[in-house]
Design a protein around this motif. Structure first.
Motif, short mmCIF file in Angstrom:
data_model
loop_
_atom_site.label_atom_id
_atom_site.label_comp_id
_atom_site.label_asym_id
_atom_site.label_seq_id
_atom_site.Cartn_x
_atom_site.Cartn_y
_atom_site.Cartn_z
N TRP A 144 0.87 -2.63 0.86
CA TRP A 144 0.42 -2.28 -0.49
C TRP A 144 -1.09 -2.05 -0.59
N ARG A 198 -2.07 1.40 -0.35
CA ARG A 198 -1.64 2.24 -1.48
C ARG A 198 -2.71 2.35 -2.56
N GLN A 233 10.84 -7.40 -1.15
CA GLN A 233 10.00 -6.25 -0.81
C GLN A 233 10.77 -4.93 -0.73
N ASP A 277 -1.47 -7.16 -6.25
CA ASP A 277 -2.92 -7.02 -6.36
C ASP A 277 -3.49 -8.11 -7.27
N THR A 330 5.19 -3.63 -8.95
CA THR A 330 5.20 -4.63 -7.88
C THR A 330 3.85 -4.70 -7.18
N ILE A 331 3.26 -3.55 -6.88
CA ILE A 331 1.96 -3.55 -6.21
C ILE A 331 0.87 -4.08 -7.13
N ASP A 384 5.95 0.98 1.31
CA ASP A 384 4.72 0.97 0.52
C ASP A 384 4.37 -0.44 0.05
N ILE A 385 5.38 -1.21 -0.34
CA ILE A 385 5.13 -2.57 -0.82
C ILE A 385 4.61 -3.45 0.31
N GLU A 442 7.62 0.39 -7.71
CA GLU A 442 6.52 0.25 -6.77
C GLU A 442 5.22 -0.01 -7.52
#
Length: 672
Positions: free
Chosen positions: A514, A517, A391, A462, A457-458, A510-511, A454
Motif C-alpha cells: 500500500w 500506492r 488483505q 495509512d 482500506t489503504i 495493492d493492499i 482499495e
C-alpha cells in the motif's frame, strides 16, 4: 470438499427439522404458475428435481431448494392454497360448475405435459427441475407406470373439486368439516371467539383420524367411527344436531377423507434428489449450482456464508442502533428477524454504518425506503472486512475470515467501524473531497467496488501508520494529501485500463504494497493520456464514455467546480456535439465523438436534459447556464460549436482547458 448424490423420500425432506435454512434467504420468486406446474410433476410421479445441501460441523444447510421446499410443503399441507394455484393456472371461474373445472383441468394439464414432452426431446435442453433428459426410447417406455400417473393426476383434480368453491366464508372442504356450533373447541379451529377453520390443521386432523381408524377400526372409517372420534376428542354441546349434520354431509366427508388419504400417499411415494456437500467452499457451491440449475437464480456468496457455522455464532453486547438496522434488513428481505444477532448480521450491515456521506460507497437509502434490500450493500460489508483482515476482497479471502481466531466480534468490529468513520471524517474535511462529494457520485458508482474498497482500506492503513490521528494536525493533513494522490492514481489507472484482469488479485496486491500506492502518477504520463483522450484515442484504442467519466469528475474537482442549483438535479456525461451528427460524416474523425473534448457533465432530469440537441437548439436559460459552467463554452459560442464542421475549433478550445487542469491544477491539488 466431498459430495454424494442420494434420493430422499419427499416427506422426509419436507419434515426434516434438522435441515437449516441459511440466515440470508432470497425473496420468493416462484409464482402460482410455477407452483402448480411443480404440483403436476409431483402427482404425475415425475422427478421433482434436486436440491443442494451442505453439511458442516454435523449441521445440514439447505443451500438451494428453499422455494421448491416451500411450494412442496404448501401443496401437501394446504389444499386451499393448492386450489388457488390451480384456479389461476387453469383459468376457471370461482362459480364454475364441476364439469367445466374437469374439462379445463384435463385440457390444460395435457397441453402442459405435451409441451414438456416436446421440449424434453431437445438434446441440449435441461428441464426446469435441473434433470438431464434420457434418450433411450425403451427406457422411457418402461420408466413410469402410466396407470399410476393417471391416478395421481386424478387425485390432483379431486383435491381441486374437494375445495371448489372457495368463498370468503370458507371453501366447500372447510365447510364440510365446520362443526364449530356443536363443539366448544375444535382442534383445527383453536380460537374460541370468531374462530376460523385452519386448512393445514384440518388436513393434519384428517390424517390423525384416518390413522386412528386404521388402528382401531380395521382401516374403515365408518360414519359411527367418525362421530365417536369427535365425541372422544372434543367437548360436544349438541350431540344430536352434530350427528344429524354428519349424516347430511357424509358423502362429502367420505370423499374428503379419501382424497386427503390418496394425496398423502402421493407424497409418501415421491422422492427428491439430494446433492449433499461436505464442507463446501462458497466457490464450489456456486459452481455446482450453476451447472445443475442453469435457469435458476445464481446462489449469492452471502447466502452461502449465512449457511456456515462460523457466521452463525451469536454476538453479544450489540448496540440498539445496530439491532434496529439488522431488523430493518430482515424486514426488507421479507423474512422474520431471528431472535439472536450473529456474526453474519454484523458483516451484512457493516457498510450501512460507515459515515462516509456517500463519498466512497453508494447511497442505499432510496432502496430501503422501497422496502427492498441492496445486495451490493450486504456484499461490500463482507468484502471490506476481508480487505482489512485478509488483505483482499475475493470470495476465498472472505472465507479466510473463518480462520482468523483473533477477531473479537463483540468489540473489534465496532472499534474498526469507529476507526473507519474517523478516517472518513478526515477526508470529508478536505476541500478536494468536498468538491468531489458535491457531485453525488460515490467511488463505487464511479469506478467500481474493488477500487472503492482499495481506497478506504489503504487510507485506514495509512491512518494507522500515522498514529491514528483524529484532530487537525500535520498527520491528518498528510493523510488528506495521500488520499488525493491515491484518488488521482486510481482515476488514472481506471482510465488507462491498468485495472485489467482480475480486480480481486490487483486489489489484494495493492493492499499488501500500500505504501507504493500513495506515490504520485508522473505528470508526463497524465499529460500524454489527456492529449490522446482529447483526440479520442490513447495507446491505439478509442476512448469511451465509461473510461472518461472518472476523468471528467476529477477535472471538475481540480478546477474547483461544483454543481450549481443542485437540489433534485442529477448529472451524467453528455455529448456537446450530439452522437448522431457523426453518423455517416466522413469529413470528421469519428474518434472525436467520444473524446474528452466532446464530453461534459450535464443535468440528466428529463425536462431539462440536453439529450440529442445541439447547443444552439437549447432554449432553457437555466440549462444554458449549466452548459456554459460545465463545458467552459460561452453562450455566444453555442452557434459555432453546434456545427460538427467546427470540431477542430472545439478541440483547440477545450483541450487547452483539460491540459491546464491536468498539469497546473492537478499539481496544486496534490501538493496542498
Amino acid at each position: 470438499m466431498s459430495y454424494i448424490i442420494e434420493p430422499m423420500p419427499l416427506i422426509s425432506f419436507l419434515e426434516d427439522g434438522k435441515l437449516r435454512l441459511p440466515r440470508f434467504q432470497r425473496k420468493a420468486t416462484w409464482d402460482k404458475k410455477q407452483n402448480f406446474e411443480l404440483a403436476i410433476s409431483v402427482f404425475q410421479d415425475y422427478p421433482v428435481g434436486v436440491v443442494i445441501v451442505n453439511q458442516e460441523q454435523k449441521i445440514s444447510w439447505l443451500l438451494d431448494g428453499r422455494q421448491r421446499r416451500s411450494a412442496l410443503s404448501s401443496m401437501r399441507d394446504n389444499p386451499v392454497e393448492l386450489y388457488e394455484w390451480a384456479r389461476s393456472y387453469i383459468g376457471f371461474a370461482k362459480t364454475a360448475d364441476e364439469l367445466e373445472v374437469k374439462s379445463k383441468y384435463w385440457e390444460k394439464v395435457e397441453r402442459y405435459l405435451q409441451t414438456e414432452e416436446v421440449a424434453d426431446n431437445d438434446e441440449d435442453d435441461v428441464n426446469q427441475y435441473g434433470e438431464d433428459d434420457e434418450s433411450d426410447t425403451d427406457a422411457e417406455e418402461n420408466s413410469f407406470d402410466s396407470a399410476k400417473q393417471r391416478r395421481g393426476l386424478q387425485t390432483l383434480l379431486d383435491i381441486i373439486l374437494m375445495v371448489h368453491q372457495n368463498k370468503p366464508s370458507g371453501s366447500k372442504w372447510e365447510q364440510t368439516f365446520d362443526f364449530r356450533k356443536y363443539f366448544s373447541r375444535l382442534k383445527y379451529a383453536p380460537i374460541k371467539n370468531n374462530s376460523k377453520i385452519e386448512p393445514k390443521a384440518l388436513r393434519r386432523f384428517i390424517l390423525e383420524l384416518l390413522k386412528a381408524a386404521e388402528q382401531d377400526n380395521e382401516g374403515e372409517c365408518t360414519q359411527d367411527f367418525f362421530v365417536e372420534y369427535y365425541l372422544q376428542n372434543f367437548d360436544v354441546k349438541d350431540q344430536d344436531k352434530f350427528e344429524k349434520d354428519v349424516s347430511i354431509k357424509w358423502d362429502n366427508i367420505l370423499n374428503s377423507l379419501d382424497v386427503v388419504d390418496r394425496s398423502e400417499k402421493v407424497f409418501t411415494d415421491a422422492r427428491i434428489g439430494i446433492i449433499r456437500l461436505t464442507n463446501a467452499t462458497p466457490l464450489d457451491a456456486q459452481n455446482i449450482f450453476s451447472r445443475i440449475n442453469r435457469g435458476g437464480t445464481q446462489l449469492k456468496a452471502e447466502e452461502l456464508l449465512s449457511a456456515k457455522p462460523y457466521w452463525n455464532k451469536s454476538v453479544n453486547l450489540v448496540e440498539q442502533a445496530v439491532v434496529d438496522r439488522i431488523k430493518e434488513m430482515y424486514k426488507n428481505l421479507g423474512i422474520p428477524a431471528p431472535d439472536s444477532i450473529v456474526r453474519w448480521d454484523i458483516a451484512a450491515t457493516f457498510i450501512s454504518r460507515i459515515k462516509d456521506e456517500n463519498l466512497i460507497f453508494d447511497t442505499y437509502e432510496d432502496v430501503r425506503r422501497k422496502k427492498e434490500i441492496s445486495m451490493d450493500e450486504i456484499s461490500l460489508g463482507f468484502k471490506l472486512l476481508s480487505s482489512i483482515y485478509a488483505q483482499g476482497m475475493s470470495n476465498k479471502q472472505v472465507s479466510e475470515l473463518e480462520q482468523n481466531e483473533s477477531i473479537k466480534w463483540e468489540s473489534d468490529i465496532d472499534e474498526l467501524l469507529q476507526q473507519l468513520n474517523t478516517v472518513c471524517s478526515i477526508l470529508l474535511a478536505d476541500t478536494f473531497f468536498k468538491f468531489y462529494q458535491s457531485w453525488k457520485r460515490s467511488i463505487t458508482k464511479l469506478m467500481g467496488n474493488a477500487i472503492a474498497l482499495e481506497f478506504l482500506t489503504i487510507m485506514w492503513l495509512d491512518w494507522k501508520d500515522r498514529g491514528c490521528p483524529s484532530s487537525v494536525s500535520g498527520e491528518t493533513k498528510a493523510l488528506q494529501r495521500d488520499a488525493r494522490i491515491l484518488f488521482d492514481k486510481l482515476v488514472f489507472e481506471y482510465a488507462t485500463k491498468t485495472w485489467r484482469g482480475s480486480g480481486d488479485s490487483k486489489m489484494s496486491s495493492d493492499i499488501k504494497n500500500w505504501k507504493q500506492r500513495v506515490t504520485p502518477v508522473d505528470s508526463e504520463d497524465w499529460k500524454n493520456f489527456i492529449t490522446g483522450a482529447c483526440m479520442g484515442n490513447y495507446n491505439g484504442q478509442d476512448t469511451t464514455i465509461k473510461i472518461l467519466k472518472p476523468v471528467l469528475y476529477y477535472y471538475y474537482v481540480i478546477t474547483n467546480c461544483s454543481p450549481i442549483n443542485q437540489v433534485n438535479v442529477s448529472f451524467d456525461v453528455d455529448h456537446i456535439i450530439p452522437k448522431d451528427r457523426f453518423v455517416g460524416n466522413n469529413m470528421v474523425a469519428q474518434t472525436y465523438r467520444d473524446s474528452l473534448i466532446n464530453l461534459a457533465l450535464l443535468p440528466t432530469k428529463d425536462n431539462i436534459s440536453k439529450k440529442a440537441k445541439a447547443l444552439n437548439e437549447i432554449t432553457d436559460s437555466w440549462l444554458k447556464l449549466q452548459i456554459s459552467t460545465y463545458t467552459g463554452i460561452k453562450e455566444a459560442e453555442f452557434e459555432q460549436y453546434s456545427d460538427i464542421a467546427n470540431i477542430s475549433l472545439l478541440y483547440n478550445a477545450r483541450s487547452k482547458l483539460f491540459t491546464i487542469a491536468f498539469t497546473s491544477n492537478r499539481t496544486t491539488a496534490l501538493s496542498k
